[in-house]
Write a protein that holds these residues in place. Sequence first.
Motif, PDB file in Angstrom:
ATOM      1  N   ILE A 243      47.279 -29.749  36.356  1.00  0.00           N
ATOM      2  CA  ILE A 243      47.629 -28.328  36.289  1.00  0.00           C
ATOM      3  C   ILE A 243      47.700 -27.873  34.827  1.00  0.00           C
ATOM      4  CG2 ILE A 243      49.440 -26.633  36.742  1.00  0.00           C
ATOM      5  CD1 ILE A 243      50.114 -28.259  39.285  1.00  0.00           C
ATOM      6  N   LYS A 244      48.324 -28.689  33.980  1.00  0.00           N
ATOM      7  CA  LYS A 244      48.455 -28.318  32.569  1.00  0.00           C
ATOM      8  C   LYS A 244      47.099 -28.282  31.872  1.00  0.00           C
ATOM      9  CE  LYS A 244      53.237 -29.808  31.741  1.00  0.00           C
ATOM     10  NZ  LYS A 244      54.102 -30.761  31.007  1.00  0.00           N
ATOM     11  N   ARG A 245      46.207 -29.186  32.236  1.00  0.00           N
ATOM     12  CA  ARG A 245      44.869 -29.196  31.637  1.00  0.00           C
ATOM     13  C   ARG A 245      44.144 -27.883  31.925  1.00  0.00           C
ATOM     14  NH1 ARG A 245      42.211 -34.414  30.687  1.00  0.00           N
ATOM     15  NH2 ARG A 245      43.746 -36.091  30.759  1.00  0.00           N
ATOM     16  N   ALA A 246      44.259 -27.403  33.169  1.00  0.00           N
ATOM     17  CA  ALA A 246      43.620 -26.131  33.517  1.00  0.00           C
ATOM     18  C   ALA A 246      44.356 -24.954  32.893  1.00  0.00           C
ATOM     19  CB  ALA A 246      43.564 -25.986  35.036  1.00  0.00           C
ATOM     20  N   ALA A 247      45.677 -25.013  32.910  1.00  0.00           N
ATOM     21  CA  ALA A 247      46.479 -23.897  32.401  1.00  0.00           C
ATOM     22  C   ALA A 247      46.241 -23.643  30.917  1.00  0.00           C
ATOM     23  CB  ALA A 247      47.956 -24.174  32.642  1.00  0.00           C
ATOM     24  N   ALA A 248      45.852 -24.677  30.192  1.00  0.00           N
ATOM     25  CA  ALA A 248      45.593 -24.526  28.758  1.00  0.00           C
ATOM     26  C   ALA A 248      44.451 -23.559  28.471  1.00  0.00           C
ATOM     27  CB  ALA A 248      45.281 -25.892  28.145  1.00  0.00           C
ATOM     28  N   HIS A 249      43.663 -23.242  29.487  1.00  0.00           N
ATOM     29  CA  HIS A 249      42.506 -22.360  29.308  1.00  0.00           C
ATOM     30  C   HIS A 249      42.775 -20.956  29.848  1.00  0.00           C
ATOM     31  CE1 HIS A 249      39.764 -25.667  28.089  1.00  0.00           C
ATOM     32  NE2 HIS A 249      40.617 -26.383  28.796  1.00  0.00           N
ATOM     33  N   LEU A 250      44.031 -20.688  30.209  1.00  0.00           N
ATOM     34  CA  LEU A 250      44.404 -19.378  30.749  1.00  0.00           C
ATOM     35  C   LEU A 250      45.498 -18.752  29.896  1.00  0.00           C
ATOM     36  CD1 LEU A 250      44.640 -20.363  34.530  1.00  0.00           C
ATOM     37  CD2 LEU A 250      42.894 -18.868  33.525  1.00  0.00           C
ATOM     38  N   PRO A 251      45.542 -17.437  29.828  1.00  0.00           N
ATOM     39  CA  PRO A 251      46.624 -16.789  29.068  1.00  0.00           C
ATOM     40  C   PRO A 251      47.986 -16.940  29.734  1.00  0.00           C
ATOM     41  CG  PRO A 251      45.267 -15.137  30.182  1.00  0.00           C
ATOM     42  CD  PRO A 251      44.563 -16.456  30.336  1.00  0.00           C
ATOM     43  N   ARG A 252      47.974 -17.188  31.049  1.00  0.00           N
ATOM     44  CA  ARG A 252      49.205 -17.369  31.817  1.00  0.00           C
ATOM     45  C   ARG A 252      48.821 -17.993  33.160  1.00  0.00           C
ATOM     46  NH1 ARG A 252      47.337 -12.261  32.554  1.00  0.00           N
ATOM     47  NH2 ARG A 252      47.178 -11.586  34.747  1.00  0.00           N
ATOM     48  N   ILE A 253      49.809 -18.381  33.951  1.00  0.00           N
ATOM     49  CA  ILE A 253      49.562 -18.843  35.312  1.00  0.00           C
ATOM     50  C   ILE A 253      50.268 -17.895  36.267  1.00  0.00           C
ATOM     51  CG2 ILE A 253      49.694 -20.733  36.980  1.00  0.00           C
ATOM     52  CD1 ILE A 253      50.078 -22.679  34.747  1.00  0.00           C
ATOM     53  N   ASP A 254      49.497 -17.305  37.193  1.00  0.00           N
ATOM     54  CA  ASP A 254      50.080 -16.434  38.211  1.00  0.00           C
ATOM     55  C   ASP A 254      50.308 -17.169  39.530  1.00  0.00           C
ATOM     56  OD1 ASP A 254      50.057 -14.125  36.560  1.00  0.00           O
ATOM     57  OD2 ASP A 254      47.914 -13.871  36.972  1.00  0.00           O
ATOM     58  N   ALA A 255      49.495 -18.199  39.806  1.00  0.00           N
ATOM     59  CA  ALA A 255      49.601 -18.925  41.075  1.00  0.00           C
ATOM     60  C   ALA A 255      48.875 -20.254  40.949  1.00  0.00           C
ATOM     61  CB  ALA A 255      49.005 -18.103  42.223  1.00  0.00           C
ATOM     62  N   ILE A 256      49.290 -21.209  41.787  1.00  0.00           N
ATOM     63  CA  ILE A 256      48.675 -22.535  41.818  1.00  0.00           C
ATOM     64  C   ILE A 256      48.353 -22.881  43.265  1.00  0.00           C
ATOM     65  CG2 ILE A 256      48.977 -24.997  41.317  1.00  0.00           C
ATOM     66  CD1 ILE A 256      51.112 -24.160  39.232  1.00  0.00           C
ATOM     67  N   GLY A 257      47.130 -23.303  43.515  1.00  0.00           N
ATOM     68  CA  GLY A 257      46.736 -23.735  44.855  1.00  0.00           C
ATOM     69  C   GLY A 257      46.121 -25.113  44.793  1.00  0.00           C
ATOM     70  N   GLY A 258      46.394 -25.925  45.795  1.00  0.00           N
ATOM     71  CA  GLY A 258      45.870 -27.284  45.773  1.00  0.00           C
ATOM     72  C   GLY A 258      45.493 -27.795  47.138  1.00  0.00           C
ATOM     73  N   SER A 259      44.643 -28.808  47.134  1.00  0.00           N
ATOM     74  CA  SER A 259      44.253 -29.473  48.373  1.00  0.00           C
ATOM     75  C   SER A 259      44.304 -30.971  48.168  1.00  0.00           C
ATOM     76  CB  SER A 259      42.843 -29.042  48.797  1.00  0.00           C
ATOM     77  OG  SER A 259      41.866 -29.459  47.862  1.00  0.00           O
ATOM     78  N   ALA A 260      44.561 -31.681  49.258  1.00  0.00           N
ATOM     79  CA  ALA A 260      44.631 -33.138  49.215  1.00  0.00           C
ATOM     80  C   ALA A 260      44.481 -33.677  50.627  1.00  0.00           C
ATOM     81  CB  ALA A 260      45.964 -33.607  48.615  1.00  0.00           C
ATOM     82  N   ALA A 261      44.033 -34.904  50.733  1.00  0.00           N
ATOM     83  CA  ALA A 261      43.929 -35.535  52.040  1.00  0.00           C
ATOM     84  C   ALA A 261      45.318 -35.697  52.641  1.00  0.00           C
ATOM     85  CB  ALA A 261      43.256 -36.902  51.899  1.00  0.00           C
ATOM     86  N   GLY A 262      45.438 -35.465  53.935  1.00  0.00           N
ATOM     87  CA  GLY A 262      46.713 -35.668  54.603  1.00  0.00           C
ATOM     88  C   GLY A 262      47.160 -34.464  55.399  1.00  0.00           C
ATOM     89  N   VAL A 263      48.400 -34.511  55.853  1.00  0.00           N
ATOM     90  CA  VAL A 263      48.992 -33.449  56.656  1.00  0.00           C
ATOM     91  C   VAL A 263      50.118 -32.818  55.848  1.00  0.00           C
ATOM     92  CG1 VAL A 263      50.202 -32.889  58.800  1.00  0.00           C
ATOM     93  CG2 VAL A 263      48.435 -34.664  58.793  1.00  0.00           C
TER      94      VAL A 263
END
Length: 468
Positions: free
Chosen positions: A205-225
Amino acid sequence: MYWTAGIDVKPAFTPPLDPSFQPAALINRRFREMVKESGTGVALKLGVERADGSVSTYETVVFGEGNPHFELNLPYVERIVKFLLWQRGGWRVYVGGPAAIGQYVQECYREGGSRAFDAEFMGGVYEHPFTVVICAADAVPGERETSVPLGRHLDGCRVGFDLGGSDRKCAAVKDGEVIFSEEVVWDPYHETDPQYHYDGVVDSIKRAAAHLPRIDAIGGSAAGVYVNNRVRVGSLYRGIRAKDPALFEKKIAGMFIEIGKQFGVPMEVVNDGEVTALAGSMSLGENPVLGVAMGTSVAAGYVNKDGNITGWLNELAFVPVDYRENGPADEWSGDGGCGVQYFCQQGTARIAAQAGMDLGSGKLPTKLVNLQKKMADGDELAAKVYETVGIEFGYAVAHFADFYDMNRLLILGRVTSGKGGDLVIVKAKEVLEKEFPELAAQITMSTPDEKMKRVGQSIAAASLPATA
């Protein structure tokens, strides 16, 4: 004698490196034809109920009591129940029809029964003791499906991530455009320290956030329930659950909720298959969509005709697709003939190994890379591995169509990349056109275009949370 010996089917295609494969779609189709020909058929209705009270139903026909083929009903219905549980999920199963069939299913899913693993799993996911109810067909509750809109929020500065078995991906998305994306290698399966998982997600998340002026929302996906951002079951965390189930509940179950609090913005995490289907729906502008990702395991997701998700499990790694006796067993549940042994890195490694192909002693991703290199170099045995996967997948698609309403089937994942992946799609289409022409006319089977491969999944994941 194994039960399918009483059902004569002659597949038009034989997987060259897995000739004992018995397509569930053909056997089920022939079973129903036999019931119709007997003149003694009776209705059977199944229902699976989830914790929120929603119910999925499935109707079929079986031999009536007194028919000499009555015993064939038992495994036929049990295999369908197994499929429904891993496709739609549920803690209570209704078997509406001849009592002997319900009793057989009940016996399979009791403690110590052949499907005890599945019963324990479903009871844990839905937090109810697993139950099989035997009743008349008209006593099965009516269908009560629920669906909700998923994602499609593209406003503002967002981070999307996807957690896989061999790498974790992250992306920075600004007003629907990806401005940064990255893959980081990791090995979560055998890690027993919960902090490894927490720190890995935060790092991405921090790696991506470094390229944005701010973070408004975070969405993620992963295997599982995942239920309300809580991890209920996930193969990524198997090392922790195996070592200490209490530690899993303490540190992993609420991990994404804690990460959301750390960043102080809306955050949503869902099954990676759901994001795959959402990405397909967003990219294609078409519904309903079933997405199947052939990666480390088999991930699947479904967007219905309204563009919504259903709350189903869609765990096609664990649905039966092969009805042979003593089929290759899933190492987790011990059941044979399930998708995980056919349509992912585990499947290609198994098929290659039984054909005598040496893919090295490395982990599954490395073995797949070696297989892909052989395929690129024109190795005939490598081509037969992919041909085998494609034929088996074609029959599986026909089986899936018994349980899903779909016009579009989106196929992706590392197994489908390169020349080998192209061959998988070609052979699967050939199976549908020859054996199931009505489905070939109905279902468009495709792989993502280059834009979707690069950024579609990231945009879909980032679009999950609403900000208002």
